[in-house]
Motif scaffolding. Sequence first.
Motif, short mmCIF file in Angstrom:
data_model
loop_
_atom_site.label_atom_id
_atom_site.label_comp_id
_atom_site.label_asym_id
_atom_site.label_seq_id
_atom_site.Cartn_x
_atom_site.Cartn_y
_atom_site.Cartn_z
N ILE A 53 -7.82 -0.08 -24.04
CA ILE A 53 -8.16 -0.14 -22.62
C ILE A 53 -8.97 1.09 -22.24
CG2 ILE A 53 -7.27 -0.28 -20.26
CD1 ILE A 53 -6.76 -2.77 -21.91
N ARG A 54 -10.07 0.86 -21.59
CA ARG A 54 -10.91 1.95 -21.10
C ARG A 54 -10.65 2.16 -19.60
NH1 ARG A 54 -16.87 -1.01 -21.00
NH2 ARG A 54 -16.29 -2.72 -19.60
N PRO A 55 -11.31 3.12 -18.96
CA PRO A 55 -11.13 3.30 -17.51
C PRO A 55 -11.39 2.01 -16.75
CG PRO A 55 -12.30 5.17 -18.44
CD PRO A 55 -12.16 4.17 -19.55
N GLN A 56 -10.83 1.91 -15.56
CA GLN A 56 -10.88 0.70 -14.73
C GLN A 56 -10.10 -0.46 -15.36
OE1 GLN A 56 -14.26 2.23 -15.34
NE2 GLN A 56 -13.51 3.53 -13.68
N TRP A 57 -9.22 -0.13 -16.31
CA TRP A 57 -8.33 -1.12 -16.92
C TRP A 57 -9.10 -2.30 -17.52
CZ3 TRP A 57 -3.33 -0.26 -17.85
CH2 TRP A 57 -2.74 0.81 -17.17
N LYS A 58 -10.14 -2.00 -18.24
CA LYS A 58 -10.91 -3.03 -18.92
C LYS A 58 -10.85 -2.77 -20.42
CE LYS A 58 -14.15 -3.75 -15.09
NZ LYS A 58 -15.57 -3.74 -14.67
N SER A 59 -10.72 -3.85 -21.21
CA SER A 59 -10.66 -3.71 -22.66
C SER A 59 -12.08 -3.54 -23.20
CB SER A 59 -10.00 -4.92 -23.30
OG SER A 59 -10.71 -6.10 -23.00
N ILE A 60 -12.21 -2.73 -24.25
CA ILE A 60 -13.54 -2.49 -24.81
C ILE A 60 -13.90 -3.54 -25.86
CG2 ILE A 60 -13.32 -0.01 -24.40
CD1 ILE A 60 -12.86 0.37 -27.38
N LYS A 61 -12.92 -4.35 -26.28
CA LYS A 61 -13.19 -5.42 -27.24
C LYS A 61 -12.04 -6.42 -27.19
CE LYS A 61 -11.14 -3.12 -31.27
NZ LYS A 61 -11.39 -2.64 -32.65
N PRO A 62 -12.19 -7.58 -27.80
CA PRO A 62 -11.10 -8.58 -27.76
C PRO A 62 -9.82 -8.08 -28.42
CG PRO A 62 -13.17 -9.59 -28.45
CD PRO A 62 -13.40 -8.11 -28.43
N LEU A 63 -8.72 -8.71 -28.08
CA LEU A 63 -7.42 -8.38 -28.63
C LEU A 63 -7.43 -8.51 -30.15
CD1 LEU A 63 -4.43 -7.81 -27.60
CD2 LEU A 63 -4.06 -10.25 -27.96
N THR A 64 -6.87 -7.50 -30.83
CA THR A 64 -6.77 -7.52 -32.29
C THR A 64 -5.39 -8.03 -32.68
OG1 THR A 64 -8.31 -5.67 -32.53
CG2 THR A 64 -6.87 -6.15 -34.40
N VAL A 65 -5.33 -9.10 -33.46
CA VAL A 65 -4.07 -9.73 -33.86
C VAL A 65 -4.05 -9.89 -35.38
CG1 VAL A 65 -2.54 -11.70 -33.60
CG2 VAL A 65 -3.95 -10.97 -31.67
#
Length: 236
Positions: A53-65
């Motif tokens: 998660i980067r600032p402003q609560w946004k992910s920088i890339k899709p979830l890694t599973v």
Amino acid sequence: MPIATHLSFEKFHFQLPVPYVIYADFESIITPNTQQVNAVSLHEPCGYFYVVIRPQWKSIKPLTVYCGIGAAKLFVSSMLKEEEISSILKKIISLSITTDEEKLFKSAVNCHICGDELKKDRVRDYDHFTEQGIRGGLSTITKRYAQANNKYMSNFDPSNPSKCIMYFDMNNLYGWAMSQALPLEKFKYESPELWNEESIMQIPDEGDTDLFSKFIWSIRKKFTTPTIVCPFLPKK
């Protein structure tokens, strides 16, 4: 019984926002324990997920599973590969504030982090992190093998350099450091061009003014192996 009647918060650096945070979760398979005496069962990691998660609560890339064998090792490997965060944090960006923010800064009476009264030491990017530049001193520096050679020895070889083996026992270095004065006010930034070895050495040891310096070190890979016993600038 304790004498104090109230608690006070002191770890103000925990109030500061961090630029990135990684949320992760592990899943494990519970298997019967046949190895340890006191444990009833074992938790074997079988999968994980994480998100950056980067600032402003946004992910920088899709979830890694991931789900499968070797989940724990792959998770550590994945963390080490998050080079994007490292490259971004290394970029130095000039501080930019609005006119209203500048007015608030000049009219502020107390620090917005710890609440203490501001004096003449106010700065625009104060982070309560002076301690981040502190590196713990080495307790012991040893050489695996050393051979003395001097005129006081029966087997002295004058054709080789004269060498003596000395032992120094330094006590309470940390206690001495903790008893020294710390800066309180009148902080200001100065250009590195204003300082050199001669001007730094002219600062009196017991004076009212001192200097904090920040360095960015780059050590060539060929020097890492020879210095593994006594590394440069150890953090831990």
